[in-house]
Design a protein around this motif. Structure first.
Motif, mmCIF file in Angstrom:
data_model
loop_
_atom_site.group_PDB
_atom_site.id
_atom_site.type_symbol
_atom_site.label_atom_id
_atom_site.label_comp_id
_atom_site.label_asym_id
_atom_site.label_seq_id
_atom_site.Cartn_x
_atom_site.Cartn_y
_atom_site.Cartn_z
ATOM 1 N N GLY A 103 -45.908 -76.520 12.959
ATOM 2 C CA GLY A 103 -45.458 -76.401 14.342
ATOM 3 C C GLY A 103 -45.285 -77.709 15.068
ATOM 4 N N ALA A 104 -45.434 -78.835 14.379
ATOM 5 C CA ALA A 104 -45.444 -80.134 15.050
ATOM 6 C C ALA A 104 -44.049 -80.603 15.420
ATOM 7 C CB ALA A 104 -46.109 -81.174 14.148
ATOM 8 N N THR A 105 -43.994 -81.416 16.476
ATOM 9 C CA THR A 105 -42.797 -82.193 16.763
ATOM 10 C C THR A 105 -42.807 -83.394 15.845
ATOM 11 O OG1 THR A 105 -42.653 -81.499 19.070
ATOM 12 C CG2 THR A 105 -41.614 -83.593 18.484
ATOM 13 N N VAL A 106 -41.803 -83.500 14.998
ATOM 14 C CA VAL A 106 -41.727 -84.574 14.006
ATOM 15 C C VAL A 106 -40.747 -85.629 14.519
ATOM 16 C CG1 VAL A 106 -41.093 -85.165 11.651
ATOM 17 C CG2 VAL A 106 -42.240 -82.992 12.118
ATOM 18 N N GLY A 107 -41.209 -86.859 14.606
ATOM 19 C CA GLY A 107 -40.340 -87.916 15.089
ATOM 20 C C GLY A 107 -41.027 -89.269 14.947
ATOM 21 N N PRO A 108 -40.320 -90.333 15.323
ATOM 22 C CA PRO A 108 -38.988 -90.350 15.929
ATOM 23 C C PRO A 108 -37.858 -89.833 15.039
ATOM 24 C CG PRO A 108 -40.137 -92.418 16.355
ATOM 25 C CD PRO A 108 -40.931 -91.677 15.319
ATOM 26 N N VAL A 109 -38.029 -89.927 13.713
ATOM 27 C CA VAL A 109 -36.984 -89.445 12.809
ATOM 28 C C VAL A 109 -37.607 -88.503 11.785
ATOM 29 C CG1 VAL A 109 -35.294 -90.084 11.047
ATOM 30 C CG2 VAL A 109 -35.548 -91.495 13.094
ATOM 31 N N ALA A 110 -37.076 -87.288 11.705
ATOM 32 C CA ALA A 110 -37.531 -86.310 10.723
ATOM 33 C C ALA A 110 -36.892 -86.589 9.364
ATOM 34 C CB ALA A 110 -37.192 -84.907 11.185
#
Length: 335
Positions: A70-77
């Motif tokens: 459920g994580a926000t993956v960044g700056p680049v996935a």
């Protein structure tokens, strides 16, 4: 909208804040650690509301998570070949390559939280000034989750005072059976795609892609996951190139016949990575069961992975003074 509810509750003995958005149809639970989509409670065809995400049973496991639940993956996935962008060198955390923003990426940072309510919706905005992921920056990011009736809209925006790159995603794992009571074999998956990106043995794009007509199965005709996995015995972990993606057009539909639950996704992103969790055996517990193969489907809307090495696919460059915005809408129903 009748009696919408918003709560922000600290989790004891941690820095985690649990944010709950609830209306007459959906209940959405988010966490400030990684701006995570932790749980979604949606009704089945009998009206019974259950969690349709794979969710850690213990918050301690969230803090040690390396699988981006459920994580926000960044700056680049996704992966970046040789951990390089132009002259800039990124962290090598996937062999000689870089993946998912690195070990200090957005998934592993605490975000500031602000909740809001309008006449038609409720939501939360997560704020982050990223000075830790080793990307040129700092990158200022906001993730807005807005709950309106049976829709959850996710808007991601980013800006920087220096040129950098940005291509985030959300990494939720879906299982529409409810509370993870069944595996995903009977889920029907429909993807409105142009093709699938060709990957090498290290799961990095080659620059080529296979057109939808040449794939071993027609994803536009709602095959069940069991049929798909018969064609892809190693499982799905692939980049689907979407057909004219826009917020007014459904790009993906997922349906589970026993519960009657259906989810559609519309996105402004050009691709989705789909990961069927095939072979994913682990010793932690999600939804009251040990994590195991084919238990969930990760759906990751994003621009094309490793696009920095394939400019013909577009660009994820973030220029000074520019704001990059992407949106994804999840719509839930039962029949």
């Amino acid at each position: 909208m009748d009696n919408p509810e918003i709560s922000v509750v600290p989790v004891p003995e941690t820095e985690i804040k649990k944010i709950t958005l609830k209306n007459d149809y959906l209940e959405v639970v988010l966490l400030n650690y990684g701006a995570r989509l932790h749980q979604i409670f949606a009704p089945d065809k009998e009206g019974k509301s259950e969690n349709i995400l794979l969710s850690y049973d213990r918050f301690e496991d969230v803090l040690t998570d390396k699988s981006f639940f459920g994580a926000t993956v960044g700056p680049v996935a996704g992966r970046i070949r040789d951990a390089s962008w132009g002259k800039h060198r990124l962290e090598k955390n996937c062999g000689s390559h870089h993946i998912h923003g690195g070990t200090k990426g957005w998934s592993f940072q605490y975000w500031e939280v602000e909740v809001f309510k309008t006449p038609s919706s409720i939501g939360v905005v997560f704020y982050l000034k990223d000075e830790f992921s080793t990307y040129p920056g700092p990158i200022t990011a906001t993730i807005t989750y807005r709950l309106t009736k049976n829709e959850l809209e996710m808007t991601t925006s980013a800006s920087s005072l220096v040129e950098t790159i940005c291509n985030p995603t959300n990494h939720a794992y879906f299982n529409l059976s409810g509370n993870g009571k069944r595996d995903i074999y009977d889920h029907q998956l429909t993807v409105f795609l142009d093709g699938i990106l060709e990957l090498d043995q290290e799961k990095l794009p080659t620059g080529n892609w296979t057109k939808k007509e040449d794939l071993p199965i027609d994803f536009r005709k709602s095959p069940v996951l069991q049929e798909i996995l018969a064609c892809y015995p190693a499982g799905l972990d692939d980049v689907f190139l979407l057909h004219h993606p826009r917020l007014s057009r459904t790009s993906l539909q997922l349906f589970e016949k026993h519960s009657g639950r259906q989810m559609t996704i519309a996105t402004s992103n050009k691709s989705m990575v789909l990961f069927s969790t095939t072979g994913f055996e682990a010793d932690f517990s999600v939804n009251g069961k040990q994590m195991h193969s084919n238990y969930g489907l990760a759906i990751e809307p994003q621009e094309i992975p490793d696009i920095v090495h394939f400019p013909n696919f577009g660009s994820i460059n973030l220029h000074p003074g520019q704001e990059r915005v992407s949106q994804t809408i999840y719509r839930f129903s039962a029949q």
